[in-house]
Design a protein around this motif. Sequence first.
Motif, PDB file in Angstrom:
ATOM      1  N   VAL A  23       0.841  -1.200   0.000  1.00  0.00           N
ATOM      2  CA  VAL A  23       0.000   0.000   0.000  1.00  0.00           C
ATOM      3  C   VAL A  23       0.873   1.246   0.000  1.00  0.00           C
ATOM      4  O   VAL A  23       2.048   1.202   0.363  1.00  0.00           O
ATOM      5  N   THR A  24       0.276   2.344  -0.392  1.00  0.00           N
ATOM      6  CA  THR A  24       0.914   3.651  -0.302  1.00  0.00           C
ATOM      7  C   THR A  24       0.276   4.392   0.860  1.00  0.00           C
ATOM      8  O   THR A  24      -0.949   4.560   0.909  1.00  0.00           O
ATOM      9  N   TYR A  25       1.109   4.823   1.814  1.00  0.00           N
ATOM     10  CA  TYR A  25       0.623   5.591   2.958  1.00  0.00           C
ATOM     11  C   TYR A  25       0.677   7.073   2.617  1.00  0.00           C
ATOM     12  O   TYR A  25       1.697   7.585   2.154  1.00  0.00           O
ATOM     13  N   HIS A  26      -0.453   7.770   2.830  1.00  0.00           N
ATOM     14  CA  HIS A  26      -0.536   9.211   2.557  1.00  0.00           C
ATOM     15  C   HIS A  26      -1.259   9.918   3.696  1.00  0.00           C
ATOM     16  O   HIS A  26      -1.992  10.876   3.488  1.00  0.00           O
ATOM     17  N   GLY A  27      -1.025   9.413   4.903  1.00  0.00           N
ATOM     18  CA  GLY A  27      -1.717   9.932   6.084  1.00  0.00           C
ATOM     19  C   GLY A  27      -1.067  11.161   6.687  1.00  0.00           C
ATOM     20  O   GLY A  27      -0.346  11.909   6.024  1.00  0.00           O
ATOM     21  N   SER A  28      -1.293  11.341   7.993  1.00  0.00           N
ATOM     22  CA  SER A  28      -0.908  12.571   8.679  1.00  0.00           C
ATOM     23  C   SER A  28       0.565  12.662   9.077  1.00  0.00           C
ATOM     24  O   SER A  28       0.982  13.672   9.632  1.00  0.00           O
ATOM     25  N   ILE A  29       1.371  11.629   8.808  1.00  0.00           N
ATOM     26  CA  ILE A  29       2.794  11.665   9.152  1.00  0.00           C
ATOM     27  C   ILE A  29       3.595  11.719   7.849  1.00  0.00           C
ATOM     28  O   ILE A  29       3.944  10.694   7.273  1.00  0.00           O
ATOM     29  N   PRO A  30       3.875  12.929   7.343  1.00  0.00           N
ATOM     30  CA  PRO A  30       4.510  13.075   6.024  1.00  0.00           C
ATOM     31  C   PRO A  30       5.827  12.323   5.864  1.00  0.00           C
ATOM     32  O   PRO A  30       6.116  11.793   4.792  1.00  0.00           O
ATOM     33  N   GLU A  67      13.660  -1.918   7.089  1.00  0.00           N
ATOM     34  CA  GLU A  67      14.603  -0.884   7.527  1.00  0.00           C
ATOM     35  C   GLU A  67      13.978   0.118   8.493  1.00  0.00           C
ATOM     36  O   GLU A  67      14.675   0.704   9.305  1.00  0.00           O
ATOM     37  N   LEU A  68      12.673   0.336   8.401  1.00  0.00           N
ATOM     38  CA  LEU A  68      11.999   1.339   9.221  1.00  0.00           C
ATOM     39  C   LEU A  68      10.905   0.711  10.071  1.00  0.00           C
ATOM     40  O   LEU A  68      10.340  -0.318   9.715  1.00  0.00           O
ATOM     41  N   SER A  69      10.598   1.371  11.168  1.00  0.00           N
ATOM     42  CA  SER A  69       9.448   0.976  11.980  1.00  0.00           C
ATOM     43  C   SER A  69       8.233   1.717  11.437  1.00  0.00           C
ATOM     44  O   SER A  69       8.255   2.938  11.301  1.00  0.00           O
ATOM     45  N   GLY A  70       7.196   0.986  11.114  1.00  0.00           N
ATOM     46  CA  GLY A  70       6.027   1.591  10.495  1.00  0.00           C
ATOM     47  C   GLY A  70       4.982   2.065  11.481  1.00  0.00           C
ATOM     48  O   GLY A  70       4.998   1.706  12.655  1.00  0.00           O
ATOM     49  N   PRO A  71       4.067   2.880  11.002  1.00  0.00           N
ATOM     50  CA  PRO A  71       2.998   3.394  11.864  1.00  0.00           C
ATOM     51  C   PRO A  71       1.965   2.317  12.202  1.00  0.00           C
ATOM     52  O   PRO A  71       1.760   1.376  11.452  1.00  0.00           O
ATOM     53  N   HIS A  72       1.331   2.482  13.361  1.00  0.00           N
ATOM     54  CA  HIS A  72       0.256   1.602  13.818  1.00  0.00           C
ATOM     55  C   HIS A  72      -1.055   2.386  13.782  1.00  0.00           C
ATOM     56  O   HIS A  72      -1.048   3.601  13.661  1.00  0.00           O
TER      57      HIS A  72
END
Length: 85
Positions: A23-30, A67-72
């Motif tokens: 998925v592509t994340y386009h939420g509130s954390i740019p 490589e990164l920790s993703g949002p929950h």
Amino acid sequence: MKRHFDRDSLLRSIGLIEPGDLVTYHGSIPELHGLWLAIPCLCRLCTHADEMGLPVLRYHLIDPWEELSGPHHVRPESITRSAAS
């Protein structure tokens, strides 16, 4: 003549997100905008809301490159199924 649709094509055409979809994340954390793997969020808050019958579908996003920790707790409105999946 009956038309045959495969399940993945049908889900892709209506934009539903399945566990493990890219998925592509386009939420509130740019700074976290980009490609992620989506799985249902199984944290205590989201699980409790589900047990209480509240229609709260949220996702945990995982970096496909690890490589990164993703949002929950990501709302479905903040992600779009990637055309690359």
